[in-house]
Write a protein that holds these residues in place. Sequence first.
Motif, short mmCIF file in Angstrom:
data_model
loop_
_atom_site.label_atom_id
_atom_site.label_comp_id
_atom_site.label_asym_id
_atom_site.label_seq_id
_atom_site.Cartn_x
_atom_site.Cartn_y
_atom_site.Cartn_z
N ALA A 152 0.80 -1.17 -0.15
CA ALA A 152 -0.05 0.03 -0.07
C ALA A 152 0.87 1.22 0.00
CB ALA A 152 -0.93 0.06 1.08
N ALA A 153 2.15 1.44 0.78
CA ALA A 153 2.74 2.38 0.92
C ALA A 153 3.46 2.77 -0.31
CB ALA A 153 3.73 2.30 1.88
N VAL A 154 4.13 1.54 -1.15
CA VAL A 154 4.59 1.79 -2.44
C VAL A 154 3.78 2.41 -3.35
CG1 VAL A 154 5.56 0.30 -4.23
CG2 VAL A 154 6.37 -0.05 -1.86
N LEU A 155 2.38 1.82 -3.53
CA LEU A 155 1.65 2.17 -4.44
C LEU A 155 1.20 3.58 -4.15
CD1 LEU A 155 -0.62 -1.10 -4.68
CD2 LEU A 155 0.88 -0.14 -6.40
N ALA A 156 0.83 4.16 -2.86
CA ALA A 156 0.39 5.37 -2.80
C ALA A 156 1.61 6.29 -3.12
CB ALA A 156 0.10 5.57 -1.22
N ALA A 247 9.21 -5.22 -6.34
CA ALA A 247 10.07 -6.07 -6.03
C ALA A 247 11.31 -5.60 -5.15
CB ALA A 247 10.75 -6.53 -7.55
N ARG A 248 11.71 -4.28 -5.53
CA ARG A 248 12.77 -3.64 -4.71
C ARG A 248 12.04 -3.56 -3.09
NH1 ARG A 248 14.34 -0.43 -9.00
NH2 ARG A 248 12.61 1.24 -8.46
N ALA A 249 10.83 -3.13 -2.89
CA ALA A 249 10.45 -2.77 -1.72
C ALA A 249 10.42 -4.20 -0.92
CB ALA A 249 9.17 -2.26 -1.90
N PHE A 250 9.79 -5.35 -1.53
CA PHE A 250 9.91 -6.44 -0.88
C PHE A 250 11.12 -7.04 -0.46
CE2 PHE A 250 5.36 -6.80 -2.67
CZ PHE A 250 4.71 -6.53 -1.51
N ASN A 251 12.07 -6.77 -1.37
CA ASN A 251 13.63 -7.27 -1.05
C ASN A 251 13.79 -6.44 0.37
OD1 ASN A 251 15.02 -8.95 -2.13
ND2 ASN A 251 15.50 -7.82 -4.09
#
Length: 316
Positions: A152-156, A247-251
């Motif tokens: 959610a944070a990445v998308l916003a 992908a970067r965020a989940f890493n």
Amino acid sequence: MSKSKDIILTRLRENRGRFLSGNILSSELGISRAAIWKHIRELRLNGYQVSAISSQGYRLEREPDLLNTEKLEGSSIYYYQSVESTNMTARLIAEEGAPNYSIVVAEEQKSGRGRLGRDWFSPRANGLWFSMLLRPQMLTPARAAPVTLVAAAVLANQINDQFNLPMKVKWPNDLLIRGRKAGGILTELKGELDRIDYLIVGIGMNINQQELDFPKGLRKIATSLHIESGDLFNRTDLLLSIRNKLARAFNLFFTEGFVPFYMPWKKHNVTLGQKVTLSWQGGLLQGKALQLTKDGALQIQDNRGTIHTVNYGELI
Ligand code: BTN
């Protein structure tokens, strides 16, 4: 496509840039004007933008803008025209060994699913309906809940920065613009109590819909990037850039936990400080959303002053 709908589409294409009267269509096809209207509605659901003016008839504005499959090639993106639910298809590719961060995307979902068993309206070619497969090495189910908050944070962040649209996050999975729902996240997990086999992060984002593209019951509560900005968006480019950012965020999340996402989430949230009602495993908890913990749980102070720390649930 049904024969009548096919003919209507051909006639609209022949009259591109002009209105074609409903009466003419109705006598050409030998069906009622109501039946014509029904086919027009179906064309809209299939991603055709058709404007309607009662004194003039119908005009084809835009054909469905399908995702560009050439651009998607080589990026572990599994593209489908139509699926029941991308989350379900993502489970299948996960079982067949698809790698971490693979994506299943579809032009439409026949049974798109929201949280708590709700339906998710996913018409053809005007939103982004996709699921990302995650195969974390060191994460336990007990620590997996913030995955939804990270997404959610990445998308916003992206929608605010790239398009200057005020997308907000409502704990845990809602994406809102000006109070209306522009997207949602449904995270599912396969594993055992102490082990995750894989996670599926399903994301639905309303992109190029006009207000009339939503069923009546959703028009007041749903919105799209197009409705909010007047612009039309290239869904392929948006999907590719969201995929890279996720992908970067989940890493980062898998190595450092939720802490790096704490401030971005707080910056965009509309939950903290509000009176809330949490529905969780059949019970209701009323109170004030006080704070988010550094590992992504919500603290709610109930009316007696007791503070509850919750990882799951739905704010109703
Ligand atoms: C919610 O807000 O209730 C969650 C909505 C999640 C919708 C997406 S669309 C892609 C993926 N496939 C589904 O069936 N659901 C998610």
